[in-house]
Design a protein around this motif. Structure first.
Motif, PDB file in Angstrom:
ATOM      1  N   THR A  72       0.792  -1.241   0.000  1.00  0.00           N
ATOM      2  CA  THR A  72       0.000   0.000   0.000  1.00  0.00           C
ATOM      3  C   THR A  72       0.820   1.284   0.000  1.00  0.00           C
ATOM      4  O   THR A  72       0.236   2.368   0.007  1.00  0.00           O
ATOM      5  CB  THR A  72      -0.990   0.062   1.185  1.00  0.00           C
ATOM      6  N   HIS A  73       2.143   1.167   0.010  1.00  0.00           N
ATOM      7  CA  HIS A  73       2.898   2.413  -0.161  1.00  0.00           C
ATOM      8  C   HIS A  73       4.244   2.148  -0.815  1.00  0.00           C
ATOM      9  O   HIS A  73       5.128   1.538  -0.218  1.00  0.00           O
ATOM     10  CB  HIS A  73       3.116   3.138   1.173  1.00  0.00           C
ATOM     11  N   THR A  74       4.382   2.645  -2.044  1.00  0.00           N
ATOM     12  CA  THR A  74       5.681   2.569  -2.686  1.00  0.00           C
ATOM     13  C   THR A  74       5.826   3.712  -3.695  1.00  0.00           C
ATOM     14  O   THR A  74       4.885   4.476  -3.929  1.00  0.00           O
ATOM     15  CB  THR A  74       5.912   1.184  -3.329  1.00  0.00           C
ATOM     16  N   HIS A  75       7.041   3.836  -4.194  1.00  0.00           N
ATOM     17  CA  HIS A  75       7.345   4.803  -5.256  1.00  0.00           C
ATOM     18  C   HIS A  75       8.059   3.954  -6.305  1.00  0.00           C
ATOM     19  O   HIS A  75       9.294   3.880  -6.309  1.00  0.00           O
ATOM     20  CB  HIS A  75       8.262   5.912  -4.730  1.00  0.00           C
ATOM     21  N   SER A  76       7.286   3.277  -7.160  1.00  0.00           N
ATOM     22  CA  SER A  76       7.863   2.198  -7.972  1.00  0.00           C
ATOM     23  C   SER A  76       9.075   2.627  -8.814  1.00  0.00           C
ATOM     24  O   SER A  76      10.066   1.892  -8.867  1.00  0.00           O
ATOM     25  CB  SER A  76       6.787   1.521  -8.816  1.00  0.00           C
ATOM     26  N   ILE A 221      -0.922  10.268   1.467  1.00  0.00           N
ATOM     27  CA  ILE A 221       0.040  11.298   1.894  1.00  0.00           C
ATOM     28  C   ILE A 221       0.980  10.748   2.975  1.00  0.00           C
ATOM     29  O   ILE A 221       0.568   9.948   3.813  1.00  0.00           O
ATOM     30  CB  ILE A 221      -0.734  12.546   2.428  1.00  0.00           C
ATOM     31  N   HIS A 222       2.268  11.159   2.930  1.00  0.00           N
ATOM     32  CA  HIS A 222       3.183  10.862   4.034  1.00  0.00           C
ATOM     33  C   HIS A 222       2.779  11.739   5.215  1.00  0.00           C
ATOM     34  O   HIS A 222       2.592  12.943   5.037  1.00  0.00           O
ATOM     35  CB  HIS A 222       4.625  11.218   3.656  1.00  0.00           C
ATOM     36  N   LEU A 223       2.703  11.172   6.419  1.00  0.00           N
ATOM     37  CA  LEU A 223       2.214  11.967   7.554  1.00  0.00           C
ATOM     38  C   LEU A 223       2.878  11.527   8.855  1.00  0.00           C
ATOM     39  O   LEU A 223       2.904  10.338   9.165  1.00  0.00           O
ATOM     40  CB  LEU A 223       0.686  11.809   7.647  1.00  0.00           C
ATOM     41  N   VAL A 258       0.536   7.642   5.496  1.00  0.00           N
ATOM     42  CA  VAL A 258       1.725   6.781   5.475  1.00  0.00           C
ATOM     43  C   VAL A 258       2.670   7.125   6.622  1.00  0.00           C
ATOM     44  O   VAL A 258       2.936   8.308   6.859  1.00  0.00           O
ATOM     45  CB  VAL A 258       2.492   6.972   4.146  1.00  0.00           C
ATOM     46  N   HIS A 259       3.182   6.127   7.286  1.00  0.00           N
ATOM     47  CA  HIS A 259       4.199   6.176   8.349  1.00  0.00           C
ATOM     48  C   HIS A 259       3.596   6.353   9.742  1.00  0.00           C
ATOM     49  O   HIS A 259       3.597   5.431  10.527  1.00  0.00           O
ATOM     50  CB  HIS A 259       5.298   7.215   8.083  1.00  0.00           C
ATOM     51  N   MET A 260       3.170   7.565  10.107  1.00  0.00           N
ATOM     52  CA  MET A 260       2.508   7.795  11.393  1.00  0.00           C
ATOM     53  C   MET A 260       3.317   7.235  12.570  1.00  0.00           C
ATOM     54  O   MET A 260       2.826   6.467  13.396  1.00  0.00           O
ATOM     55  CB  MET A 260       1.109   7.155  11.371  1.00  0.00           C
ATOM     56  N   THR A 309       6.044  -1.197   1.495  1.00  0.00           N
ATOM     57  CA  THR A 309       7.505  -1.306   1.524  1.00  0.00           C
ATOM     58  C   THR A 309       8.182   0.056   1.470  1.00  0.00           C
ATOM     59  O   THR A 309       9.360   0.171   1.771  1.00  0.00           O
ATOM     60  CB  THR A 309       8.017  -2.108   0.315  1.00  0.00           C
ATOM     61  N   ASP A 310       7.434   1.103   1.033  1.00  0.00           N
ATOM     62  CA  ASP A 310       8.036   2.380   0.641  1.00  0.00           C
ATOM     63  C   ASP A 310       8.887   2.123  -0.605  1.00  0.00           C
ATOM     64  O   ASP A 310       8.900   1.017  -1.136  1.00  0.00           O
ATOM     65  CB  ASP A 310       8.841   3.009   1.782  1.00  0.00           C
ATOM     66  N   GLY A 311       9.598   3.131  -1.099  1.00  0.00           N
ATOM     67  CA  GLY A 311      10.371   2.943  -2.325  1.00  0.00           C
ATOM     68  C   GLY A 311      11.623   2.101  -2.088  1.00  0.00           C
ATOM     69  O   GLY A 311      12.087   1.974  -0.953  1.00  0.00           O
TER      70      GLY A 311
HETATM   71 ZN   LIG Z   1       7.169   7.094   0.778  1.00  0.00          ZN
END
Ligand SMILES: [Zn+2]
Length: 441
Positions: A72-76, A221-223, A258-260, A309-311
């Motif tokens: 649910t979160h990456t920057h491919s 959004i990253h938060l 994302v993150h929190m 996974t994030d990027g």
């Molecule tokens: Zn990210």
């Protein structure tokens, strides 16, 4: 006379099926019938054989079948920056390495090649769907289409110009144009993706809140990624970023936060009450020393938590099986409770919880009759996974992505005995070397 059977496309006979819904269920010696891209039936093997005949029958004795994993979160496209700048804190890493490289190199070609590399890695890791955030999302769309995967592509917005757009108006216009183009695509959909509270000002955030309602899509959004982000916001605006987003109308069930890692008890309560989702990226948080998201507390408050996974520049892989293990281990350490985040729970985070957050839970996230046939098979026969007492525990705590044997998306067989069927491995490898040389000069 053969009275037995309806003709269908495919039958898979695994040893075990973890359907995820119903919760904590494991079917042994069941088979799954696939027809026209959907899960047509799920029954004990003998019953399936009595009811159907299939064009393709696949025996996966010793394999566990799970719903395709959802990242649910990456920057491919950042796969092309894997290993470029390691062992650095977030702001140094972004300001002095990642952003300058992006300024210099990001283009339509970079994004297409990077997304294709990411798709190949994700398919080989059992991931069938991902939620992305990057420039030139129309190029990621082309790569995803080529791969045959499923994705939710972020319509990115950031306060500074990039090769893709010069200002908020252009980011929004290009994003909405892509949304319109993809409107009838069955595998690719969109979300707004304002980068972070510290890189996007109030006016575009307000416009995004309004447009997201109109178009009925999420906001990604990253938060509260690191303590410094929160402290700087307080010193500049007097408000913590969550408070600011709440005032701007963004804290709703559409919000994919994302993150929190920096959350007060009151903020956890607020997130739960507003129905926002938390996209947890434990390996990226560990590598950048960002902090620890209080996953156990969030779950107890009733917040829907998913995994990403994030990027590949901050992880450095797109491996959801490893991410599940890290999440399970980290949650126990942070909660000081070995029972926190058991194996079945973490598999739910990577499947049905993710589908719910992305608004795709009627289509994917579990192996249920009528849903799309997005399926991952994991071979547990090897030395490293024997003996098998609890297949789902084995998946989380022992198995690795190299054990992923077969992957289907909407019934299409994308990984066949570890061979990619839609992507040309050689040309993807050649492109990776081409970009490495170009970036590293
Ligand atoms: Zn990210």
């Amino acid at each position: 006379m053969n009275i037995k059977t309806s003709k269908i496309d495919t039958i898979i006979h695994p040893s075990w099926i973890a359907p995820v819904v119903p919760e904590n269920t494991l079917y042994q010696n069941y088979s799954i019938a696939i027809h026209e891209g959907r899960i047509h039936d799920l029954l004990p093997k003998q019953e399936i054989l009595g009811k159907y005949s299939a064009d393709v029958e696949i025996d996966l004795d010793t394999h566990l079948l799970i719903p395709g994993l959802i990242n649910t979160h990456t920057h491919s496209p950042m796969s092309l920056m894997r290993g470029l700048a390691d062992d650095l804190p977030l702001m140094d890493w972004l300001n002095n390495h990642i952003w300058p490289t992006e300024q210099k190199h990001v283009s339509a070609e970079f994004v297409y090649d990077g997304s294709l590399l990411a798709c190949a890695e994700m398919i080989r890791s059992g991931t069938t769907c991902f939620n992305d955030m990057y420039f030139f999302p129309e190029e990621s769309a082309r790569a995803v289409e080529h791969a045959g995967m499923r994705a939710k592509l972020g319509l990115i917005l950031i306060d500074f110009p990039s090769a893709w757009a010069k200002d908020a108006d252009e980011y929004l216009a290009k994003g909405i144009e892509l949304h319109d183009q993809l409107h009838n695509n069955s595998l690719i959909s969109t979300a707004f993706a304002p980068h972070a509270p510290y890189t996007v000002s109030d006016d575009p955030l307000k416009r995004i809140a309004t447009y997201a309602e109109e178009l009925d899509i999420p906001i990604h959004i990253h938060l509260h990624e690191i303590a410094d982000e929160v402290e700087q916001a307080v010193s500049q605006t007097g408000k913590r970023p969550i408070e600011r987003l709440n005032e701007l109308g963004l804290l709703t069930p559409r919000l994919l936060a994302v993150h929190m890692t920096q959350l007060t008890d009151a903020e956890i309560k607020l997130v739960a009450e507003t129905g926002a989702h938390v996209l947890h990226c434990p390996e990226s948080n560990l590598k950048l020393a960002s902090g620890f998201s209080p996953i156990f507390k969030l779950q107890q408050a009733g917040v829907n938590v998913t995994l990403g996974t994030d990027g590949a520049a901050s992880n450095n892989d797109l491996d959801m099986i490893a991410e599940m293990r890290t999440a399970a281990l980290l949650a126990k350490a942070v909660a000081n409770n070995a029972s926190a985040l058991p194996a079945d729970d973490v598999l739910r985070m990577a499947t049905i919880n993710a589908a719910t957050a992305l608004g795709l839970d009627s289509e994917i996230g579990s192996l249920e009759i009528g849903k799309s046939a997005d399926i991952t098979a994991v071979d547990l026969s090897g030395i490293e996974n024997q003996p098998v007492y609890e297949p789902v525990s084995q998946l989380i705590y022992s198995a690795g992505r190299e054990n992923v044997s077969n992957v289907w998306v909407a019934g299409q067989h994308l990984l066949k005995n570890r061979e990619l069927t839609t992507l040309d491995e050689k040309s993807i490898l050649d492109k990776a070397v081409y970009w490495q040389k170009k970036i590293h000069t």
